[in-house]
Motif scaffolding. Sequence first.
Motif, PDB file in Angstrom:
ATOM      1  N   ASN A   1      15.612  13.434  -4.278  1.00 29.78           N
ATOM      2  CA  ASN A   1      16.330  12.217  -3.893  1.00 29.78           C
ATOM      3  C   ASN A   1      16.474  11.302  -5.108  1.00 29.78           C
ATOM      4  OD1 ASN A   1      17.357   9.897  -2.745  1.00 29.78           O
ATOM      5  ND2 ASN A   1      16.003   9.963  -0.973  1.00 29.78           N
ATOM      6  N   VAL A   2      17.718  11.135  -5.601  1.00 30.85           N
ATOM      7  CA  VAL A   2      17.948  10.314  -6.788  1.00 30.85           C
ATOM      8  C   VAL A   2      17.792   8.819  -6.500  1.00 30.85           C
ATOM      9  CG1 VAL A   2      19.450  11.982  -7.916  1.00 30.85           C
ATOM     10  CG2 VAL A   2      20.441  10.242  -6.414  1.00 30.85           C
ATOM     11  N   ARG A   3      17.717   8.456  -5.243  1.00 32.87           N
ATOM     12  CA  ARG A   3      17.531   7.053  -4.873  1.00 32.87           C
ATOM     13  C   ARG A   3      16.054   6.703  -4.662  1.00 32.87           C
ATOM     14  NH1 ARG A   3      21.943   4.151  -2.186  1.00 32.87           N
ATOM     15  NH2 ARG A   3      23.877   5.153  -2.769  1.00 32.87           N
ATOM     16  N   ALA A   4      15.147   7.647  -4.926  1.00 33.10           N
ATOM     17  CA  ALA A   4      13.703   7.422  -4.765  1.00 33.10           C
ATOM     18  C   ALA A   4      13.104   7.014  -6.106  1.00 33.10           C
ATOM     19  CB  ALA A   4      13.034   8.679  -4.241  1.00 33.10           C
ATOM     20  N   PHE A   5      12.229   6.006  -6.073  1.00 31.61           N
ATOM     21  CA  PHE A   5      11.599   5.481  -7.279  1.00 31.61           C
ATOM     22  C   PHE A   5      10.092   5.403  -7.082  1.00 31.61           C
ATOM     23  CE2 PHE A   5      15.870   3.855  -7.276  1.00 31.61           C
ATOM     24  CZ  PHE A   5      16.267   3.871  -8.600  1.00 31.61           C
ATOM     25  N   ASP A   6       9.329   5.861  -8.077  1.00 32.46           N
ATOM     26  CA  ASP A   6       7.877   5.705  -8.085  1.00 32.46           C
ATOM     27  C   ASP A   6       7.590   4.245  -8.436  1.00 32.46           C
ATOM     28  OD1 ASP A   6       5.226   5.458  -9.474  1.00 32.46           O
ATOM     29  OD2 ASP A   6       5.090   7.558  -8.832  1.00 32.46           O
ATOM     30  N   ALA A   7       6.989   3.500  -7.517  1.00 35.63           N
ATOM     31  CA  ALA A   7       6.809   2.056  -7.675  1.00 35.63           C
ATOM     32  C   ALA A   7       5.979   1.693  -8.899  1.00 35.63           C
ATOM     33  CB  ALA A   7       6.192   1.468  -6.409  1.00 35.63           C
ATOM     34  N   ARG A   8       4.873   2.376  -9.118  1.00 34.98           N
ATOM     35  CA  ARG A   8       4.010   2.042 -10.252  1.00 34.98           C
ATOM     36  C   ARG A   8       4.683   2.364 -11.588  1.00 34.98           C
ATOM     37  NH1 ARG A   8       1.195   3.162  -5.979  1.00 34.98           N
ATOM     38  NH2 ARG A   8      -0.577   1.867  -5.388  1.00 34.98           N
ATOM     39  N   GLU A   9       5.462   3.410 -11.622  1.00 34.21           N
ATOM     40  CA  GLU A   9       6.183   3.761 -12.845  1.00 34.21           C
ATOM     41  C   GLU A   9       7.269   2.725 -13.142  1.00 34.21           C
ATOM     42  OE1 GLU A   9       8.632   7.580 -14.602  1.00 34.21           O
ATOM     43  OE2 GLU A   9       7.168   7.918 -13.007  1.00 34.21           O
ATOM     44  N   VAL A  10       7.972   2.258 -12.112  1.00 33.42           N
ATOM     45  CA  VAL A  10       8.984   1.217 -12.287  1.00 33.42           C
ATOM     46  C   VAL A  10       8.334  -0.052 -12.825  1.00 33.42           C
ATOM     47  CG1 VAL A  10      10.574  -0.331 -11.063  1.00 33.42           C
ATOM     48  CG2 VAL A  10      10.588   2.116 -10.553  1.00 33.42           C
TER      49      VAL A  10
ATOM     50  N   GLY B   1       2.606   8.852  -0.951  1.00 37.09           N
ATOM     51  CA  GLY B   1       2.545  10.161  -1.579  1.00 37.09           C
ATOM     52  C   GLY B   1       3.519  10.243  -2.736  1.00 37.09           C
ATOM     53  N   PRO B   2       3.738  11.474  -3.244  1.00 42.01           N
ATOM     54  CA  PRO B   2       4.686  11.620  -4.353  1.00 42.01           C
ATOM     55  C   PRO B   2       6.117  11.359  -3.868  1.00 42.01           C
ATOM     56  CG  PRO B   2       3.823  13.758  -3.683  1.00 42.01           C
ATOM     57  CD  PRO B   2       3.091  12.726  -2.883  1.00 42.01           C
ATOM     58  N   LYS B   3       6.929  10.778  -4.753  1.00 40.68           N
ATOM     59  CA  LYS B   3       8.307  10.495  -4.366  1.00 40.68           C
ATOM     60  C   LYS B   3       9.060  11.805  -4.141  1.00 40.68           C
ATOM     61  CE  LYS B   3      10.638  10.328  -8.800  1.00 40.68           C
ATOM     62  NZ  LYS B   3      11.536   9.637  -9.660  1.00 40.68           N
ATOM     63  N   PRO B   4      10.030  11.815  -3.232  1.00 38.95           N
ATOM     64  CA  PRO B   4      10.826  13.029  -3.001  1.00 38.95           C
ATOM     65  C   PRO B   4      11.562  13.428  -4.280  1.00 38.95           C
ATOM     66  CG  PRO B   4      11.203  11.409  -1.268  1.00 38.95           C
ATOM     67  CD  PRO B   4      10.392  10.747  -2.323  1.00 38.95           C
ATOM     68  N   ALA B   5      11.329  14.635  -4.748  1.00 39.94           N
ATOM     69  CA  ALA B   5      11.885  15.091  -6.023  1.00 39.94           C
ATOM     70  C   ALA B   5      13.398  15.255  -5.979  1.00 39.94           C
ATOM     71  CB  ALA B   5      11.230  16.407  -6.426  1.00 39.94           C
TER      72      ALA B   5
ATOM     73  N   GLY C   1       0.782  -1.230   0.000  1.00 38.90           N
ATOM     74  CA  GLY C   1       0.000   0.000   0.000  1.00 38.90           C
ATOM     75  C   GLY C   1       0.814   1.281   0.000  1.00 38.90           C
ATOM     76  N   TYR C   2       2.062   1.219  -0.430  1.00 35.23           N
ATOM     77  CA  TYR C   2       2.910   2.414  -0.512  1.00 35.23           C
ATOM     78  C   TYR C   2       3.025   2.864  -1.959  1.00 35.23           C
ATOM     79  CZ  TYR C   2       4.251   1.574   4.342  1.00 35.23           C
ATOM     80  OH  TYR C   2       4.236   1.404   5.705  1.00 35.23           O
ATOM     81  N   ASP C   3       3.579   4.067  -2.149  1.00 34.13           N
ATOM     82  CA  ASP C   3       3.667   4.645  -3.490  1.00 34.13           C
ATOM     83  C   ASP C   3       5.080   4.681  -4.062  1.00 34.13           C
ATOM     84  OD1 ASP C   3       0.876   5.330  -3.579  1.00 34.13           O
ATOM     85  OD2 ASP C   3       1.350   6.890  -2.105  1.00 34.13           O
ATOM     86  N   TYR C   4       6.078   4.845  -3.212  1.00 27.81           N
ATOM     87  CA  TYR C   4       7.459   4.931  -3.694  1.00 27.81           C
ATOM     88  C   TYR C   4       8.378   4.190  -2.728  1.00 27.81           C
ATOM     89  CZ  TYR C   4       8.320   8.598  -0.208  1.00 27.81           C
ATOM     90  OH  TYR C   4       8.442   9.307   0.956  1.00 27.81           O
ATOM     91  N   PHE C   5       9.583   3.927  -3.214  1.00 28.06           N
ATOM     92  CA  PHE C   5      10.603   3.321  -2.353  1.00 28.06           C
ATOM     93  C   PHE C   5      11.922   4.046  -2.561  1.00 28.06           C
ATOM     94  CE2 PHE C   5      10.753   0.910  -6.290  1.00 28.06           C
ATOM     95  CZ  PHE C   5      12.103   0.705  -6.530  1.00 28.06           C
ATOM     96  N   ILE C   6      12.729   4.037  -1.525  1.00 25.11           N
ATOM     97  CA  ILE C   6      14.057   4.648  -1.566  1.00 25.11           C
ATOM     98  C   ILE C   6      15.078   3.544  -1.338  1.00 25.11           C
ATOM     99  CG2 ILE C   6      15.634   6.289  -0.473  1.00 25.11           C
ATOM    100  CD1 ILE C   6      13.137   7.886   0.387  1.00 25.11           C
TER     101      ILE C   6
END
Length: 194
Positions: A173-182, A167-171, A85-90
């Motif tokens: 942070n280059v180590r943050a990825f939008d899970a659904r986009e990946v 929520g939206p991934k931290p803009a 149930g999360y939106d992004y991962f770092i």
Amino acid sequence: MKYKRLARGTATALVASGLLVMAGCATETAYRPATGTGFARAGYSDRMIEANRYMVSFAGNSYTARDTVERYLLYRSAELTVQHGYDYFILSDRQTDKRTRTYTSPGPGAFGPGPYGYWGPSWRYRGRGFGWRSWDPFWGDPFWDRGIDVTTVDKYEANAEIVLGRGPKPANNVRAFDAREVMANLGPSIVTPQ
């Protein structure tokens, strides 16, 4: 005559099925949960460290390229994020390990023990174009002995510690990825078991 045809057809079917099984073994690791242990382990695994922090890994077999192993790790991280149930991962930590094993055929002791059991004087050397080889007085001349095949097998395993967020991934942070986009971008290249 009828039985000869039946036996020949059965033998042909057995050979064909054996070839299919062998061909299935000689392919890269599919995207699936990990099976096996040690050097034979292949597939993905994950374990929870905290409520929103996981350790994720993907191990390939000897036919799986490093790029594939790293891509499957990112896909598993995204899939795990969405499942919880999360939106992004770092990616807080990430590494790819290369493990190498060298096999010889026939293996040591294939012809039985020498006069001192399996122990004896020997040494290893690197032969040009042949990789690492070994010599001992019971196996013959190292420069003329071509009856031993040396095979080196490389395997890759990618590991990451991920932190999940909503929520939206931290803009910034280059180590943050939008899970659904990946998942949308990598999904078409993911090979699952048949």
